[in-house]
Design an enzyme around this catalytic site. Structure first.
Site: not given
Ligand code: PLP
Length: 422
Positions: A68, A121, A204, A229
């Site tokens: 962890r 998001y 982000d 992604k």
């Molecule tokens: C998909 C996404 C998230 C969330 O990520 P997960 O891996 O699905 O938890 C956050 N920010 C952006 C811009 C995203 O495209």
């Protein structure tokens, strides 16, 4: 390996010693919960660092304790992500949302004010407007079209400018590629800091990083990813990452230790494999996207195109794009002439391109933001940021661009229009 200066040259071996794993050229999956200490003293010194009781000495490495807290697959992955981002430290998470929520929990407390860019998001928006509200963190959103002065006024209008603790932005914003100026946000932080504590800036960077933009270079304190992604890139895992300097990352990692939201060794191992092709994938995706965007730009069924390679040279977005990014990216949104009916006919007639949410993967995906990823937004916000009934979002993959264009062309031909396109 001082002569190796490009991250892509390091992705096959950096941070891994084959001699510690029977000479295996690739790291095995360290499927273990705990690690054996050589002595009790060693165990004690590792725990002191892991729990933030003392800082690491120069050149001291945190030894392996318990999966962890750390694990070889986790650490090699974090070290390699640092190379791309030119960051001091990295923490990976079991999802993008766990990376985001951990940062928001660590850098905000009851009574604080959060300034954030809209749209963000859907999951992030929900966490801010529901969970943070419940724990008395007030949040105020701005849109990419607002100026620095307007945003400063917005913060002041809350009457809580002295409690501004974190600025959280997502750029380019999903689904229309609207850009937020990171350096401007840094100036907004400085404006309200005065003699007070540091106001943190978190970005982000899922859409453009880590290949085409590194927000830490523009003054961000924290950069966040949904590694589901581009970083993962094969639509076969869920993961997240946070990067920043040693000081902020100690805070993030200590909270991760207690929330327990780190990824499994196997997920880390898959991500290590993904990182070897990260740059070639993203570059090919961007090349394909240019072809697709050029095709869409001249198609009579397309009434509006949102693509970073087609910004008006006189616009503020164009200037931000030139400064902040090195590519036009691999995301497109466009408005089909008509509304939901026409958009759905288009989506239902794609074959090669799959109808699914998510983005950044090897296969191309299409979706309808108004009824899917952005269904939860108020009509007012949808109108403000251009999420119309005819808007379609595309994430372009690594297929041959001629096949992608043929697929899109066929789908357009199946849309029942008042006016024929061909
Ligand atoms: C998909 C996404 C998230 C969330 O990520 P997960 O891996 O699905 O938890 C956050 N920010 C952006 C811009 C995203 O495209």
């Amino acid at each position: 390996m001082k002569s190796v200066t490009h991250p892509e040259s390091h992705m096959m071996s950096y941070g891994y010693k084959p001699e510690l794993s029977e000479g295996a050229i690739k790291p095995p999956v360290f499927q273990t919960s705990t690690f054996v200490f050589k002595t009790a003293e060693e165990g004690k010194s590792y725990f002191e660092i892991a729990y933030g009781i003392r800082q690491k000495e120069q050149d001291e490495e945190l030894g392996l304790i318990y999966s962890r807290i750390n694990n070889p697959n986790l650490e090699i992955l974090e070290n390699r992500l640092c190379l791309w981002e030119k960051a001091e430290d990295c923490a990976v998470f079991e999802s993008g949302m766990s990376a985001i929520s951990t940062v928001l929990l660590e850098f905000l407390k009851p009574g604080d004010l959060l300034l954030y860019s809209m749209p963000t998001y859907g999951g992030t928006d929900h966490f801010i407007t529901h969970f943070l509200k419940k724990v008395a963190v007030e949040a105020i959103g701005f849109t990419p079209d607002q100026s620095k002065e307007e945003i400063i006024e917005l913060v002041q209008s809350t009457g809580k400018a002295d409690r501004l603790a974190l600025v959280y932005i997502e750029t380019p914003a999903n689904p229309t590629n609207a850009l937020v100026d990171i350096e401007m946000c840094k100036e907004i932080c400085s404006h309200f800091e005065g003699k007070r504590d540091h106001i943190y800036l978190a970005v982000d960077n899922t859409y453009m990083g880590p290949i085409w933009s590194n927000p830490l270079q523009f003054g961000a304190d924290l950069v966040l990813y949904s590694a589901t992604k581009y970083i993962g890139g094969h639509s076969d895992l869920i993961a997240g990452a946070v990067l920043g300097n040693a000081e902020v990352m100690t805070r993030v990692k200590v909270l991760r230790t207690f929330l327990g939201n780190m990824p499994s060794p196997h997920t880390c191992w898959l991500l290590l494999r993904s990182l070897e092709t990260l740059k070639v994938r993203m570059e090919q995706q961007a090349r394909n996207t240019k072809y697709v965007a050029d095709f869409l730009a001249q198609h009579p069924a397309v009434s509006k195109l949102y693509y970073l390679g087609a910004l008006d040279p006189a616009s503020r977005a164009h200037e931000i794009h030139q400064r902040q990014y090195t590519s036009s990216g691999a995301m497109i949104a466009f408005e089909i002439d008509g509304g939901e009916e026409e958009a759905f006919q288009f989506l239902n007639n794609l074959n090669l391109i799959k109808l699914a949410v998510s983005l950044g993967s090897t296969e191309s995906l299409a979706q309808h933001p108004a009824s899917m990823t952005h269904i939860g937004l108020s009509q007012d916000l949808k109108d403000r940021i251009g999420i119309t009934e005819g808007l379609v979002r595309l994430s372009i993959g690594v297929e041959n661009h001629e096949d992608l264009i043929a697929d899109i062309s066929y789908a357009f031909s199946k849309v029942q229009q008042k006016v024929a396109y061909i």
